[in-house]
Design a protein around this motif. Sequence first.
Motif, mmCIF file in Angstrom:
data_model
loop_
_atom_site.group_PDB
_atom_site.id
_atom_site.type_symbol
_atom_site.label_atom_id
_atom_site.label_comp_id
_atom_site.label_asym_id
_atom_site.label_seq_id
_atom_site.Cartn_x
_atom_site.Cartn_y
_atom_site.Cartn_z
ATOM 1 N N ILE A 1 2.085 -13.661 12.079
ATOM 2 C CA ILE A 1 1.279 -12.519 11.636
ATOM 3 C C ILE A 1 0.876 -11.712 12.867
ATOM 4 O O ILE A 1 0.316 -12.264 13.822
ATOM 5 N N ALA A 2 1.188 -10.427 12.860
ATOM 6 C CA ALA A 2 0.799 -9.536 13.953
ATOM 7 C C ALA A 2 -0.302 -8.602 13.463
ATOM 8 O O ALA A 2 -0.195 -8.022 12.378
ATOM 9 N N ILE A 3 -1.346 -8.487 14.256
ATOM 10 C CA ILE A 3 -2.418 -7.525 13.976
ATOM 11 C C ILE A 3 -2.354 -6.442 15.041
ATOM 12 O O ILE A 3 -2.337 -6.732 16.240
ATOM 13 N N THR A 4 -2.306 -5.200 14.608
ATOM 14 C CA THR A 4 -2.303 -4.074 15.535
ATOM 15 C C THR A 4 -3.159 -2.948 14.986
ATOM 16 O O THR A 4 -3.218 -2.750 13.771
ATOM 17 N N ASN A 5 -3.819 -2.263 15.888
ATOM 18 C CA ASN A 5 -4.523 -1.038 15.506
ATOM 19 C C ASN A 5 -3.673 0.156 15.906
ATOM 20 O O ASN A 5 -3.288 0.956 15.063
ATOM 21 N N LYS A 6 -3.326 0.249 17.183
ATOM 22 C CA LYS A 6 -2.553 1.392 17.667
ATOM 23 C C LYS A 6 -1.298 1.006 18.446
ATOM 24 O O LYS A 6 -0.510 1.887 18.803
ATOM 25 N N VAL A 7 -1.102 -0.267 18.735
ATOM 26 C CA VAL A 7 0.103 -0.672 19.454
ATOM 27 C C VAL A 7 1.333 -0.369 18.596
ATOM 28 O O VAL A 7 1.360 -0.689 17.409
ATOM 29 N N ILE A 8 2.345 0.229 19.200
ATOM 30 C CA ILE A 8 3.538 0.667 18.475
ATOM 31 C C ILE A 8 4.483 -0.510 18.220
ATOM 32 O O ILE A 8 4.828 -1.266 19.136
ATOM 33 N N LEU A 9 4.882 -0.637 16.959
ATOM 34 C CA LEU A 9 5.870 -1.643 16.559
ATOM 35 C C LEU A 9 7.047 -0.895 15.940
ATOM 36 O O LEU A 9 7.022 -0.536 14.761
ATOM 37 N N ASN A 10 8.088 -0.652 16.750
ATOM 38 C CA ASN A 10 9.239 0.117 16.274
ATOM 39 C C ASN A 10 10.353 -0.804 15.795
ATOM 40 O O ASN A 10 10.281 -2.032 15.913
ATOM 41 N N ALA A 11 11.396 -0.204 15.250
ATOM 42 C CA ALA A 11 12.478 -0.970 14.649
ATOM 43 C C ALA A 11 13.178 -1.872 15.665
ATOM 44 O O ALA A 11 13.495 -3.029 15.377
ATOM 45 N N GLU A 12 13.431 -1.345 16.849
ATOM 46 C CA GLU A 12 14.118 -2.122 17.882
ATOM 47 C C GLU A 12 13.340 -3.386 18.222
ATOM 48 O O GLU A 12 13.914 -4.471 18.380
ATOM 49 N N ILE B 1 2.654 -7.780 9.035
ATOM 50 C CA ILE B 1 1.974 -6.919 9.999
ATOM 51 C C ILE B 1 0.690 -6.444 9.342
ATOM 52 O O ILE B 1 0.720 -5.797 8.281
ATOM 53 N N ALA B 2 -0.423 -6.772 9.946
ATOM 54 C CA ALA B 2 -1.728 -6.351 9.443
ATOM 55 C C ALA B 2 -2.273 -5.282 10.371
ATOM 56 O O ALA B 2 -2.525 -5.545 11.553
ATOM 57 N N ILE B 3 -2.434 -4.081 9.847
ATOM 58 C CA ILE B 3 -2.939 -2.977 10.659
ATOM 59 C C ILE B 3 -4.452 -2.946 10.551
ATOM 60 O O ILE B 3 -5.011 -2.933 9.445
ATOM 61 N N ASN C 1 12.159 -6.247 4.227
ATOM 62 C CA ASN C 1 11.199 -7.061 3.466
ATOM 63 C C ASN C 1 10.102 -7.680 4.330
ATOM 64 O O ASN C 1 9.726 -8.846 4.144
ATOM 65 N N LEU C 2 9.613 -6.892 5.279
ATOM 66 C CA LEU C 2 8.479 -7.324 6.097
ATOM 67 C C LEU C 2 7.232 -6.586 5.613
ATOM 68 O O LEU C 2 7.116 -5.372 5.804
ATOM 69 N N PRO C 3 6.300 -7.280 4.964
ATOM 70 C CA PRO C 3 5.118 -6.601 4.419
ATOM 71 C C PRO C 3 4.219 -6.033 5.522
ATOM 72 O O PRO C 3 4.082 -6.618 6.609
ATOM 73 N N VAL C 4 3.634 -4.894 5.225
ATOM 74 C CA VAL C 4 2.662 -4.245 6.115
ATOM 75 C C VAL C 4 1.440 -3.905 5.272
ATOM 76 O O VAL C 4 1.555 -3.305 4.207
ATOM 77 N N CYS C 5 0.274 -4.293 5.735
ATOM 78 C CA CYS C 5 -0.957 -3.946 5.020
ATOM 79 C C CYS C 5 -1.893 -3.194 5.971
ATOM 80 O O CYS C 5 -1.813 -3.340 7.192
ATOM 81 N N ASN C 6 -2.759 -2.396 5.394
ATOM 82 C CA ASN C 6 -3.707 -1.641 6.210
ATOM 83 C C ASN C 6 -5.125 -1.789 5.655
ATOM 84 O O ASN C 6 -5.359 -2.529 4.697
ATOM 85 N N ILE C 7 -6.066 -1.074 6.267
ATOM 86 C CA ILE C 7 -7.475 -1.112 5.877
ATOM 87 C C ILE C 7 -7.795 0.175 5.136
ATOM 88 O O ILE C 7 -7.389 1.257 5.554
ATOM 89 N N ARG C 8 -8.547 0.057 4.052
ATOM 90 C CA ARG C 8 -8.824 1.235 3.233
ATOM 91 C C ARG C 8 -10.304 1.323 2.862
ATOM 92 O O ARG C 8 -10.964 0.310 2.626
ATOM 93 N N GLY C 9 -10.778 2.562 2.818
ATOM 94 C CA GLY C 9 -12.106 2.841 2.275
ATOM 95 C C GLY C 9 -13.266 2.282 3.066
ATOM 96 O O GLY C 9 -14.378 2.196 2.557
ATOM 97 N N TYR C 10 -13.046 1.922 4.335
ATOM 98 C CA TYR C 10 -14.105 1.270 5.103
ATOM 99 C C TYR C 10 -15.043 2.252 5.795
ATOM 100 O O TYR C 10 -16.155 1.890 6.168
ATOM 101 N N ALA C 11 -14.605 3.497 5.991
ATOM 102 C CA ALA C 11 -15.397 4.440 6.795
ATOM 103 C C ALA C 11 -15.936 5.583 5.955
ATOM 104 O O ALA C 11 -16.164 6.676 6.456
ATOM 105 N N THR C 12 -16.158 5.333 4.680
ATOM 106 C CA THR C 12 -16.597 6.399 3.786
ATOM 107 C C THR C 12 -18.057 6.779 3.989
ATOM 108 O O THR C 12 -18.545 7.714 3.355
#
Length: 317
Positions: free
Chosen positions: A47-58, A69-71, A88-99
Amino acid sequence: MEKIVFLDSATIPSHICIPSPSFPHQWESFEETSSDDVLNRLKDATIAITNKVILNAELLAQLPSLKLIAIAATGYNNVDTDWCKANNLPVCNIRGYATRSVPEHVIALAFALRRNLNAYHRDIELGVWKEKNQFCFFTHPIGDITGATLGVIGSGSLGQAVAILAKAVGMNVIRVERKDVTSAREGYVSFEEALMQADILTLHCPLSDATRNLIGEKEFAKMKPTSILINTGRGGLVDETALVEALKKGEIAGAGVDVFTEEPATNSNPLLAHSGLPNLILTPHVAWGSDSSLQTLANQLTDNLNAFIKGHPNNLV
C-alpha cells in the motif's frame, strides 16, 4: 502482513494523529520523497500513501507488489490513474474533509480584498498615515461583502459549501456553467455572463486539459474592474502571468491565490515576483489546512485503508 509506505508524511502536521489501521501491517513513513527515491521506497510496499509525490506509469510498472494507492488528498493528478485502471490497481482519495476550512479561507480572502485590508496595512507601513495627518485616510476603495455577487466555478462539495457560507454573510451567489457549454443548465449562469456579473469569482473545479488556464487574458478583459478573483482550487486553472498583468493594469481589483502552477512556488513564478502588489494576497496552499479538516483527512485516510482490506473499498477514483 501489509507493508504501508507513506511517501510525504510532512504534508500532514505532526500534531495531527493518523489512527493506526486495524489490520496487521508494517508502517514506514518518510517526511518527503524525491523522484529518485520513490522506486526504492516502494519496492516491497503493498500500500502506497502519497499526497503530492508523482506516481507515473513507468514507475508503477516496476511495483508488482502494490495493491492500493491511497492519496492523502482530494486531487489525484499526481497519479497515472489511466494506467492504474488498465492494470487493476485501485486508487482511493479523500473527500469532503475541508468543507469548513476552504470556504472560511475563501470568505476571509473576499473580506480582506473587498475592504483592501492588505493595501491599507501596507500604506501604514509606508508612512502614508503620517503624511495625511488626519485621524483616518482613504487611499483605496472599501467595498461591502453584503450584496456583492459571488460567482462559484465548480459545483462539488467545496463549491457548495462556499455558496452556503457566502449567502450567510449576505452575498448573492451564482453557479457558473462550464466554459465549453453553450446552453446553461437551469440554475446556472453561463461562463461568459458570470465573468461580467461577478464581483468575486472563486474557483473550485478540478484541473484537467479542459480547465487548464481557464482564466486568462481574454477572461480578465471581460471581468469588472472592481472584481476579485480567488483561487483555492488548482494553480493551473489561472494563467499566472495574465493575472499579474490584469492586476497591474487595473482590469480587476484584486486576487487571492492559495495554489500555484508549481509547488513549492519559487521566485521565478510571476505571482511571487510581484508579491508586493497591494491588491494581491498569497497563501501557501493552506486553505484546506485547519486542524479540524486535517484530523478528518487523517481519519478518512485510515478508514480507506481498513475498508480496502475488508473488501469494501471507499472513495475509489
